[in-house]
Design a protein around this motif. Sequence first.
Motif, PDB file in Angstrom:
ATOM      1  N   GLN A   1       1.471   7.061  -6.608  1.00 27.32           N
ATOM      2  CA  GLN A   1       0.368   7.992  -6.841  1.00 27.32           C
ATOM      3  C   GLN A   1       0.813   9.442  -6.659  1.00 27.32           C
ATOM      4  OE1 GLN A   1      -3.065   7.768  -7.493  1.00 27.32           O
ATOM      5  NE2 GLN A   1      -2.947   5.577  -7.981  1.00 27.32           N
TER       6      GLN A   1
ATOM      7  N   LYS B   1       2.177   1.872  -3.418  1.00 30.85           N
ATOM      8  CA  LYS B   1       1.139   2.434  -4.295  1.00 30.85           C
ATOM      9  C   LYS B   1       0.963   3.929  -4.047  1.00 30.85           C
ATOM     10  CE  LYS B   1      -1.475  -1.884  -4.730  1.00 30.85           C
ATOM     11  NZ  LYS B   1      -2.731  -2.606  -4.371  1.00 30.85           N
ATOM     12  N   TRP B   2       0.962   4.327  -2.773  1.00 30.85           N
ATOM     13  CA  TRP B   2       0.816   5.750  -2.468  1.00 30.85           C
ATOM     14  C   TRP B   2       2.017   6.537  -3.000  1.00 30.85           C
ATOM     15  CZ3 TRP B   2      -3.563   7.707  -1.958  1.00 30.85           C
ATOM     16  CH2 TRP B   2      -4.556   7.203  -1.121  1.00 30.85           C
TER      17      TRP B   2
ATOM     18  N   CYS C   1      -2.977   3.454   5.333  1.00 35.94           N
ATOM     19  CA  CYS C   1      -2.084   2.558   4.609  1.00 35.94           C
ATOM     20  C   CYS C   1      -2.125   1.136   5.181  1.00 35.94           C
ATOM     21  CB  CYS C   1      -0.644   3.096   4.707  1.00 35.94           C
ATOM     22  SG  CYS C   1       0.503   2.433   3.504  1.00 35.94           S
TER      23      CYS C   1
ATOM     24  N   PHE D   1       0.735   6.086   6.017  1.00 37.48           N
ATOM     25  CA  PHE D   1       1.623   6.614   4.993  1.00 37.48           C
ATOM     26  C   PHE D   1       1.794   8.096   5.272  1.00 37.48           C
ATOM     27  CE2 PHE D   1       2.778   8.430   0.899  1.00 37.48           C
ATOM     28  CZ  PHE D   1       3.776   7.547   0.485  1.00 37.48           C
TER      29      PHE D   1
ATOM     30  N   THR E   1       3.009  11.960   4.876  1.00 37.94           N
ATOM     31  CA  THR E   1       3.287  12.933   3.818  1.00 37.94           C
ATOM     32  C   THR E   1       3.523  14.303   4.437  1.00 37.94           C
ATOM     33  OG1 THR E   1       1.007  13.711   3.470  1.00 37.94           O
ATOM     34  CG2 THR E   1       1.672  11.678   2.323  1.00 37.94           C
TER      35      THR E   1
ATOM     36  N   ILE F   1      -1.982   9.412   5.589  1.00 33.39           N
ATOM     37  CA  ILE F   1      -2.984   8.795   4.736  1.00 33.39           C
ATOM     38  C   ILE F   1      -3.106   7.328   5.143  1.00 33.39           C
ATOM     39  CG2 ILE F   1      -3.666   8.325   2.346  1.00 33.39           C
ATOM     40  CD1 ILE F   1      -1.663  10.486   1.489  1.00 33.39           C
TER      41      ILE F   1
ATOM     42  N   ASN G   1       0.832  -1.206   0.000  1.00 33.12           N
ATOM     43  CA  ASN G   1       0.000   0.000   0.000  1.00 33.12           C
ATOM     44  C   ASN G   1       0.864   1.253   0.000  1.00 33.12           C
ATOM     45  OD1 ASN G   1      -2.385  -1.450  -0.004  1.00 33.12           O
ATOM     46  ND2 ASN G   1      -2.652  -1.367   2.215  1.00 33.12           N
TER      47      ASN G   1
END
Length: 343
Positions: free
Chosen positions: A261, A257-258, A339, A284, A286, A337, A254
Amino acid sequence: MPEGITKELETILYSSQLGFGKYGQQFEAQLKKFIGTEFVLSVNSYNMAMLILLSTLDLQPGDEIIASPVSCLASNQPFVTRKLKVVWADINPNTGTLCPKDVEQKITNKTKAIFHNHFCGYVGEIDKINSLGIKYNIPIIDDGIEAFGSEYNGKRLGNLGTDVTVFSFQTVRLPNTIEGGAIVFKNKKLYDKAVLIRDFGIDRQNFRTADGEINPDCDIHLEGFGGMMSEVNSFLGVKQMEEIEELLQKQKRNGEKWTAQLKESQNIQPLEINNNTNPNYWVFGTLSQNKNQTIEHFKSKGFFATGVHINNNIYSVFNNNVNLKGVNEFKSKFVAIPCGWWL
């Protein structure tokens, strides 16, 4: 819930062994194998793990402990319970983890421990913080409240040469035992002491006589707590550990994938990862140029984005509302986010 698990839980509930027993021992054995270390103690909550740890290290009221304010309140609140003086160190605003240079500047002759939080599963600067412990003869505690399974140089947290590591197994953690935690010691002497403190200071091998009565010759010389994990919680831990590798791999995928993205985004970037570390992707992380807007954007897409923790130095209970530049910058940008393995 699978029928086999339900049936075994019912068996435990109707057994004569609700307290720490075979599943408690099995769970600890699984933790030792997974982490790659020997001296692991399961307990009935993260808070209890912290209290047992602070007692084991013999920290006294007025002693100073250096910690990060950018962590879960559960990590730092036990210091107040033990009447320790919390000295906040600044963080690297790009990683959310302790700044070794600022930690060293905060060390005094009253400093009795450094509490190294690995923010949201992102591992801090292990070597630099641990070297401070060696240089000043101060125990280092790795706070893995959200970092079970996180790695540095191919080894898992709890097996990184740090004096002590604490983990939480509460409902939102991995493994999830509904409530629980663990303490990992590098030193057998401290581990043996903690074994007694976890159980009211009692040496169970000598506590009762041959006829089952309490032995008056068994002295209690340590303060202690009721910290044993129940068989129900231990059984849930055992079942979780059977799938832990798969669950952590799902979180890693996951995270990948983030990362893909967000590769082209100008306003939001993945949290910087310290060298040779692998987070467990509990979330996740950020850094956003417009935090509130980013949170609302992801929520509108069905992802519950959040700032996660409030910096603990604002709470009056710690009596140390110091202004920290790195903390302020980080908190103004950080967005987590989802995850998790369930995503």
